[in-house]
Design a protein around this motif. Sequence first.
Motif, PDB file in Angstrom:
ATOM      1  N   ILE A   1       0.873  -1.298   0.031  1.00 31.45           N
ATOM      2  CA  ILE A   1      -0.130   0.098   0.059  1.00 31.45           C
ATOM      3  C   ILE A   1       0.992   1.134  -0.018  1.00 31.45           C
ATOM      4  O   ILE A   1       0.495   2.142   0.325  1.00 31.45           O
ATOM      5  N   GLY A   2       2.018   0.978  -0.476  1.00 24.61           N
ATOM      6  CA  GLY A   2       2.992   2.307  -0.628  1.00 24.61           C
ATOM      7  C   GLY A   2       4.403   1.832  -0.137  1.00 24.61           C
ATOM      8  O   GLY A   2       4.617   0.737   0.216  1.00 24.61           O
ATOM      9  N   ALA A   3       5.295   2.682  -0.258  1.00 26.23           N
ATOM     10  CA  ALA A   3       6.783   2.660  -0.057  1.00 26.23           C
ATOM     11  C   ALA A   3       7.038   2.239   1.521  1.00 26.23           C
ATOM     12  O   ALA A   3       7.597   1.304   1.540  1.00 26.23           O
ATOM     13  N   ARG A   4       6.531   2.772   2.160  1.00 23.67           N
ATOM     14  CA  ARG A   4       6.670   2.792   3.776  1.00 23.67           C
ATOM     15  C   ARG A   4       8.289   2.186   3.996  1.00 23.67           C
ATOM     16  O   ARG A   4       8.557   1.132   4.578  1.00 23.67           O
ATOM     17  N   PRO A   5       9.023   3.115   3.567  1.00 24.24           N
ATOM     18  CA  PRO A   5      10.702   2.658   3.707  1.00 24.24           C
ATOM     19  C   PRO A   5      10.963   2.732   5.214  1.00 24.24           C
ATOM     20  O   PRO A   5      10.166   3.243   6.171  1.00 24.24           O
ATOM     21  N   VAL A   6      11.989   1.862   5.465  1.00 26.53           N
ATOM     22  CA  VAL A   6      12.309   1.770   7.102  1.00 26.53           C
ATOM     23  C   VAL A   6      13.493   2.766   7.335  1.00 26.53           C
ATOM     24  O   VAL A   6      14.234   2.560   8.264  1.00 26.53           O
ATOM     25  N   ASP A   7      13.593   3.649   6.429  1.00 28.86           N
ATOM     26  CA  ASP A   7      14.891   4.755   6.769  1.00 28.86           C
ATOM     27  C   ASP A   7      14.626   5.533   8.005  1.00 28.86           C
ATOM     28  O   ASP A   7      15.881   5.638   8.641  1.00 28.86           O
ATOM     29  N   LEU A   8      13.523   5.805   8.310  1.00 29.46           N
ATOM     30  CA  LEU A   8      13.359   6.362   9.838  1.00 29.46           C
ATOM     31  C   LEU A   8      13.779   5.479  11.010  1.00 29.46           C
ATOM     32  O   LEU A   8      14.506   5.964  11.952  1.00 29.46           O
ATOM     33  N   HIS A   9      13.483   4.009  10.676  1.00 30.24           N
ATOM     34  CA  HIS A   9      14.045   3.155  11.853  1.00 30.24           C
ATOM     35  C   HIS A   9      15.598   3.027  11.789  1.00 30.24           C
ATOM     36  O   HIS A   9      16.053   3.166  12.984  1.00 30.24           O
TER      37      HIS A   9
ATOM     38  N   ILE B   1     -12.767  11.750  -0.576  1.00 31.28           N
ATOM     39  CA  ILE B   1     -12.091  11.036   0.434  1.00 31.28           C
ATOM     40  C   ILE B   1     -10.581  11.285  -0.027  1.00 31.28           C
ATOM     41  O   ILE B   1     -10.183  11.018  -1.114  1.00 31.28           O
ATOM     42  N   ARG B   2      -9.836  11.853   0.928  1.00 32.12           N
ATOM     43  CA  ARG B   2      -8.572  12.076   0.558  1.00 32.12           C
ATOM     44  C   ARG B   2      -7.624  11.385   1.693  1.00 32.12           C
ATOM     45  O   ARG B   2      -7.830  11.074   2.979  1.00 32.12           O
ATOM     46  N   GLU B   3      -6.715  11.019   0.867  1.00 27.19           N
ATOM     47  CA  GLU B   3      -5.564  10.046   1.810  1.00 27.19           C
ATOM     48  C   GLU B   3      -4.594  10.580   1.829  1.00 27.19           C
ATOM     49  O   GLU B   3      -3.826  10.837   0.695  1.00 27.19           O
ATOM     50  N   ASN B   4      -4.203  10.962   2.984  1.00 24.81           N
ATOM     51  CA  ASN B   4      -2.832  11.661   3.281  1.00 24.81           C
ATOM     52  C   ASN B   4      -1.711  10.779   3.852  1.00 24.81           C
ATOM     53  O   ASN B   4      -0.874  11.295   3.893  1.00 24.81           O
ATOM     54  N   ILE B   5      -1.759   9.874   4.021  1.00 24.92           N
ATOM     55  CA  ILE B   5      -0.816   8.802   4.967  1.00 24.92           C
ATOM     56  C   ILE B   5      -0.069   8.179   3.770  1.00 24.92           C
ATOM     57  O   ILE B   5       1.180   8.182   3.686  1.00 24.92           O
ATOM     58  N   PHE B   6      -0.761   7.270   2.998  1.00 27.61           N
ATOM     59  CA  PHE B   6      -0.222   6.427   2.065  1.00 27.61           C
ATOM     60  C   PHE B   6      -0.446   6.630   0.555  1.00 27.61           C
ATOM     61  O   PHE B   6      -1.682   7.111   0.374  1.00 27.61           O
ATOM     62  N   GLU B   7       0.668   6.629  -0.266  1.00 24.47           N
ATOM     63  CA  GLU B   7       0.311   7.014  -1.552  1.00 24.47           C
ATOM     64  C   GLU B   7      -0.447   6.219  -2.384  1.00 24.47           C
ATOM     65  O   GLU B   7      -0.537   6.528  -3.524  1.00 24.47           O
TER      66      GLU B   7
ATOM     67  N   GLY C   1     -20.418  -2.160  -9.016  1.00 25.87           N
ATOM     68  CA  GLY C   1     -21.254  -1.217  -9.275  1.00 25.87           C
ATOM     69  C   GLY C   1     -21.040   0.267  -8.622  1.00 25.87           C
ATOM     70  O   GLY C   1     -21.593   1.467  -8.924  1.00 25.87           O
ATOM     71  N   ALA C   2     -20.017   0.669  -7.900  1.00 26.04           N
ATOM     72  CA  ALA C   2     -19.493   1.943  -7.282  1.00 26.04           C
ATOM     73  C   ALA C   2     -19.334   2.840  -8.472  1.00 26.04           C
ATOM     74  O   ALA C   2     -18.702   2.232  -9.429  1.00 26.04           O
ATOM     75  N   ASP C   3     -19.530   4.153  -8.090  1.00 24.30           N
ATOM     76  CA  ASP C   3     -19.104   5.058  -9.008  1.00 24.30           C
ATOM     77  C   ASP C   3     -17.847   5.846  -8.470  1.00 24.30           C
ATOM     78  O   ASP C   3     -17.976   6.823  -7.482  1.00 24.30           O
ATOM     79  N   ILE C   4     -16.479   5.679  -8.670  1.00 26.24           N
ATOM     80  CA  ILE C   4     -15.517   6.125  -7.807  1.00 26.24           C
ATOM     81  C   ILE C   4     -14.559   6.730  -9.061  1.00 26.24           C
ATOM     82  O   ILE C   4     -14.001   5.871 -10.017  1.00 26.24           O
ATOM     83  N   ASP C   5     -13.797   7.907  -8.666  1.00 29.13           N
ATOM     84  CA  ASP C   5     -13.163   8.550  -9.653  1.00 29.13           C
ATOM     85  C   ASP C   5     -11.810   8.895  -8.670  1.00 29.13           C
ATOM     86  O   ASP C   5     -11.887   9.785  -7.900  1.00 29.13           O
ATOM     87  N   VAL C   6     -10.919   8.273  -9.073  1.00 27.87           N
ATOM     88  CA  VAL C   6      -9.293   8.342  -8.295  1.00 27.87           C
ATOM     89  C   VAL C   6      -8.936   9.596  -8.938  1.00 27.87           C
ATOM     90  O   VAL C   6      -8.390   9.152 -10.049  1.00 27.87           O
ATOM     91  N   ARG C   7      -8.355  10.719  -8.328  1.00 31.85           N
ATOM     92  CA  ARG C   7      -7.378  11.641  -8.862  1.00 31.85           C
ATOM     93  C   ARG C   7      -6.134  11.784  -8.018  1.00 31.85           C
ATOM     94  O   ARG C   7      -6.432  12.619  -6.794  1.00 31.85           O
ATOM     95  N   GLY C   8      -5.295  11.288  -7.904  1.00 31.52           N
ATOM     96  CA  GLY C   8      -4.160  11.239  -7.108  1.00 31.52           C
ATOM     97  C   GLY C   8      -4.551  10.808  -5.723  1.00 31.52           C
ATOM     98  O   GLY C   8      -4.714   9.619  -5.649  1.00 31.52           O
ATOM     99  N   ARG C   9      -4.427  11.751  -4.789  1.00 32.88           N
ATOM    100  CA  ARG C   9      -4.786  11.357  -3.489  1.00 32.88           C
ATOM    101  C   ARG C   9      -5.820  11.339  -3.115  1.00 32.88           C
ATOM    102  O   ARG C   9      -6.377  11.306  -1.796  1.00 32.88           O
ATOM    103  N   GLU C  10      -6.791  12.038  -4.016  1.00 29.67           N
ATOM    104  CA  GLU C  10      -8.262  11.838  -3.797  1.00 29.67           C
ATOM    105  C   GLU C  10      -9.176  11.096  -4.565  1.00 29.67           C
ATOM    106  O   GLU C  10      -8.817  10.514  -5.869  1.00 29.67           O
ATOM    107  N   ALA C  11     -10.275  10.461  -3.975  1.00 30.46           N
ATOM    108  CA  ALA C  11     -11.165   9.718  -4.583  1.00 30.46           C
ATOM    109  C   ALA C  11     -12.542  10.501  -4.494  1.00 30.46           C
ATOM    110  O   ALA C  11     -12.858  10.691  -3.493  1.00 30.46           O
ATOM    111  N   ILE C  12     -13.166  10.615  -5.705  1.00 27.89           N
ATOM    112  CA  ILE C  12     -14.509  11.308  -5.667  1.00 27.89           C
ATOM    113  C   ILE C  12     -15.613   9.922  -5.710  1.00 27.89           C
ATOM    114  O   ILE C  12     -15.646   9.356  -6.859  1.00 27.89           O
ATOM    115  N   VAL C  13     -16.401  10.001  -4.791  1.00 18.78           N
ATOM    116  CA  VAL C  13     -17.273   9.007  -4.620  1.00 18.78           C
ATOM    117  C   VAL C  13     -18.823   9.566  -4.904  1.00 18.78           C
ATOM    118  O   VAL C  13     -19.042  10.289  -3.896  1.00 18.78           O
TER     119      VAL C  13
END
Length: 420
Positions: free
Chosen positions: A119-127, A325-331, A344-356
Motif C-alpha cells: 500500500i505504499g513504499a513505507r521505507p524503513v529509513d526512519l527506523h 475522500i483524501r488519503e494523506n498517509i499512504f500514496e 457498481g460503485a462510481d469512484i473517480d481516483v485523482r491522485g490522493r483523492e477519490a471522488i465517490v
Amino acid sequence: MDKIVIEGGFPLNGEIAISGAKNSAIKLMAVCLLTDQPIKLTNMPRLRDTRSMAGLLEHLGVQVDAGEGDEMLLNAETLSSTTAPYDLVRKMRASFNVLGPLIARNGSAKVSLPGGCAIGARPVDLHLKAMESFGVKIKLEEGYVIAAANGGLKGAEITFPFISVGATEHALLTAVLAKGETVLNNAAREPEIIDLANCLNAMGAKIFGAGRSQITITGVSKLSGVNHAVVPDRIEAGTYALAAATAGGSVRLTNIRSDHLGSLWPLIAQAGAKVSLDETTVLIERGGGRLKAVDMETQAYPGFPTDLQAQFMAMMCLADGTSIIRENIFENRFMHCPELSRMGADIDVRGREAIVRGVKELKGAPVMATDLRASASLIAAGLAASGETHVGRVYHLDRGFERIEVKLGNCGARIRREKE
C-alpha cells in the motif's frame, strides 16, 4: 486458498466483542526480547500476523505458548539466534521491529528488510536513522540490515521528519535499555504507542509522555517480566461499526475503547446512522433510508485512521450525493476502488483523492482483496449489495481480523468461507 462468500442485502443485528489490537499485539510480542523473564499477554488476537511473529520469535529462541483462548506466554530467557531471516520477516513489516530489541539485548543483529501489504513504499529509513542515533553501526548487505552497537546503546534526541507509528515504536523498544536519556520529537500519538509504553513501564522502563508528540525515555539496565492485557482493536471496532452503518440494522460493539475513535463517530452520525456510546460499548443503528454523503480525509492520530479509509469508502458508495475522500498517509491506498467499481460503485481516483458518487444499489460480484483493510471494505460492500459476492485472496483478511465470518454471522450476515 480460501474465499469469503456473502449473500448480501440483509441487515446486521446483534453484538460483536472486539479482540485485542493487532497493531499493538505484534509490538508487545517483541518486548519479550528485552528481558530474560516471562511475559504474559492477555486479550491477544489469534491472527495470521501474530502467528507469523510467533514463528520469528521461536526462530530466535523464544519459547512461545499460544495455548487456547486469548493468552500468550513468551519466554526469552536465552536466545539461540540474532538473525531474522527473509522468509520470516517478509510476511509482515512489523516483524522488522525486532532489530532494536536484539541490539539492546545482544549488541548486534542481522534482520531482513521487511515485506507486508503493498500500500505504499513505507521505507524503513526512519527506523535505521533512529538506530544510528543510538550509536548503532548499520550496513545493508543482500537485503539484510547488519547492525552492531559495540559500545552499547546511548540515549539520543531524535526528531522524526514526519509522524511514523512504526519508527516511534521501534525507537521506544530500543531506548528503554540505552544509557542515558532519549527524547523523541514529532512522535506518533496512537493508542498503540501508549499501550506499548504502559507495558514497558510495568516492566521497569521509564517512559514519560507517551500519547504526546514528545516522549522522554530514561534508560534502565534491566527489565522484568510482566502480565499485560492488549488494548482493544480500534480498527476492528471501526470496521464493524462502518459495516453496520453500510448494511443497516443494529449492532452493539463490546470490549471497546470508544475514545480511541473520536474522529469516526461524528462522521457515521453525519452519514445518517445513530451512534450511542459509553466508555466500553458502542451501538450503531440504521433503519431505512439512504445514507448521506460525507467528506473525509485521513490524518495521523487523533485524526481519521488510514486503516479505516477503505471501509468508510464502502459506506459512501451507497450514500446520497458525492463525497471526497483524501488519503494523506499512504500514496497507494486506493487499490480497492477498482474492486468496488466491479460491484457498481462510481469512484473517480485523482491522485490522493477519490471522488465517490453514491449509487442506489451495489451488486454482488467476484472481487479480489488487495490488502488487509481493502479486504474489509469488500466484505462491508458485499453485506449491503444485492446478490452474491465472492471475495478472493482473503489471506490478507486473516492477517488482521479474527473470525470475521463468525462474528458477522452471529449478527445475521449470510457469510461463509469456502475453498477457491
